[in-house]
Design a protein around this motif. Structure first.
Motif, PDB file in Angstrom:
ATOM      1  N   VAL A 182      64.021  42.354  -5.320  1.00 18.17           N
ATOM      2  CA  VAL A 182      65.458  42.103  -5.308  1.00 18.17           C
ATOM      3  C   VAL A 182      65.895  41.214  -6.474  1.00 18.17           C
ATOM      4  N   ILE A 286      70.595  50.114  -7.958  1.00 18.67           N
ATOM      5  CA  ILE A 286      70.268  50.413  -6.554  1.00 18.67           C
ATOM      6  C   ILE A 286      68.979  49.722  -6.135  1.00 18.67           C
ATOM      7  N   TYR A 289      69.140  46.576  -3.910  1.00 22.76           N
ATOM      8  CA  TYR A 289      69.666  46.870  -2.575  1.00 22.76           C
ATOM      9  C   TYR A 289      68.624  47.618  -1.742  1.00 22.76           C
TER      10      TYR A 289
END
Length: 477
Positions: A182, A286, A289
């Protein structure tokens, strides 16, 4: 006495060995140790191939070769380190395993930073530096990680607490994976845009990893083993006897086989997801996430492992995880839908299943220590664990080299729009390879693994009776 200890005592045969219960602080510290390991290991496993191809400019096949050959070297280093640990006899007050964590943490952090350094050499010199720096990292990682993993067998013989320790460790590993997945890419946008700017991010992860490993060292304890004085007097067992003992340890050999399948599948997925998000979904944003939600499902899976293991057994929990994992990946491939949401949802399902699988490996490996001692008379925690990690390094060699080979084969071009063939190759790596290997693992484990909880308790009782009959002098374990 706690409810758990009463239940355990009732479940064991009369006279079975009782082991002290671990404190919450000790379990937490052990789990945080793998957060530290993961901060340094995951950077290389997830991002180093892309660093080689897109930053250093190495050809994909050559970059994959770095992973393949260095992981083979690491596999040999693992077994050498395990043998070294088991044959140590001048064991001081820090214990048999803990000193390796203490003295190896800082060198491991420095080696992590070195593997992401851009040397500015010629293409051949850059390739040689990639080999040298990653081999150095792997060697030091083995010196730290083999004793760390062997600690479970030295901390407790309670099968429930071993499953809990394995879950804490897997939770720590997954927390590190979550944070690196992340945070790494967004943090890169904050550092200076100079050639070596990424070293600030890598250095921060490495420093945090070192501190967590030192916290782990300070708060875990070795409980299982012979008194220190006996350990100092006992001669090391012959090396050939140790190797023969490994060859007779059927649960360990089977564990290594399925680990070769699932760990390869998991690591190929981690490497492929960076390429999949950027070149197939065409949105690298992306990735954080997906990492956040899928790793959240991993934590949910890890949290379920102690309860499932206690009430359904480790074998059933493991097989269930394989089935869920395969379902998530194969659904992502065979029922593709536009947009990122279905991809993330099926990925969450796959990562939940993988958590049930990966959380139990360390408990199975510790059970194999007692099985090997019962079968051969030798207690070889280091060799058992290092042989197990040997299979993990082989799977890492496959996982590191296979994406590079496939990318070269399908015509991958760095930092460019990919051809449909290249996109499909990345998709196969992302879903079909891990999904099919998870199914194969399910079949192998269900059909051939026999060391369940009932048999394990019988082995513990037999070992205790053997020690009482022979006395400390006759116990070579």
């Amino acid at each position: 006495m706690t409810q758990h200890s009463v239940t355990l005592a009732a479940a064991q045969p009369a006279g079975a060995v009782q082991t002290p219960l671990l404190t919450l602080r000790e379990k937490l510290a052990y789990g945080l140790g793998d957060v530290g390991n993961g901060f340094m290991f995951d950077l290389g496993q997830i991002y180093l191939l892309k660093f080689y191809t897109d930053t250093l400019g190495l050809p994909p096949a050559a970059a994959g070769g770095v992973f393949f050959f260095t992981k083979l070297f690491d596999a040999l280093a693992d077994f050498s380190v395990g043998t070294w640990v088991d044959r140590r006899r001048n064991i001081g007050p820090r214990g048999k395993f803990r000193p390796f964590i203490l003295f190896g943490a800082v060198p491991l952090g420095l080696a992590t930073v070195a593997s992401f350094w851009q040397p500015g050499f010629s293409p051949d010199g850059t390739l040689l530096w990639a080999y040298f720096s990653y081999m150095l990292f792997g060697l030091i990682y083995s010196i730290v990680n083999i004793p760390y993993g062997s600690m479970i067998a030295a901390m407790t013989q309670d099968p429930v607490e071993r499953a809990q320790l394995a879950a804490w460790r897997q939770g720590g590993s997954n927390l590190a994976l979550l944070i690196t997945t992340v945070c790494f890419v967004p943090l890169l946008a904050w550092v200076p845009t100079s050639q070596q700017g990424a070293l600030w991010v890598v250095g921060g992860f490495a420093l945090a990893g070192v501190l967590l490993q030192l916290f782990c060292y300070a708060n875990i304890h070795e409980r299982i083993g012979r008194p220190e004085a006996v350990q100092r007097r006992a001669p090391p067992f012959p090396l050939l006897d140790g190797v023969r003992a490994i060859g007779r340890n059927t649960p360990l050999l089977l564990l290594c086989l399925v680990n070769l399948l699932t760990f390869s599948a998991f690591n190929v997925k981690l490497v492929a997801q960076v390429y999949y998000c950027q070149y197939v979904l065409r949105d690298i944003g992306i990735l954080p996430y997906m990492g956040f939600f899928s790793m959240g499902c991993v934590f949910l899976g890890v949290a379920c492992v102690p309860w499932l293991s206690k009430h359904r057994g480790k074998k059933v929990t493991f097989v269930l995880g394989c089935a869920i994992w395969a379902l998530g990946d194969l659904c992502n491939y065979f029922w593709p839908t536009p947009g990122a949401l279905p991809f993330i949802l099926f990925s969450c399902l796959a990562f939940f299943g993988s958590a049930l699988v990966n959380s139990l490996y360390w408990a199975f490996a510790s059970d194999a220590v007692e099985y090997g001692e019962w079968k051969t008379g030798l207690r070889t925690e280091g060799m058992v664990y290092s042989f197990f990690t040997f299979s993990r390094k082989l799977s890492q060699a496959i996982a590191g080299s296979l994406p590079g080979v496939v990318l070269a084969w399908v015509g991958y071009r760095p930092n460019s729009v990919q051809t449909p063939t290249a996109e499909h190759g990345i998709t196969l790596l992302m879903f079909i390879y891990p999904g099919l290997l998870a199914l194969l693992t399910l079949v192998v484990w269900w059909c051939f693994y026999r060391l369940d909880e009932v048999r394990y308790e019988g082995i513990l009782l037999a070992l205790q009776q053997r020690r009482q009959a022979t006395g400390p002098a006759g116990d070579r374990a």
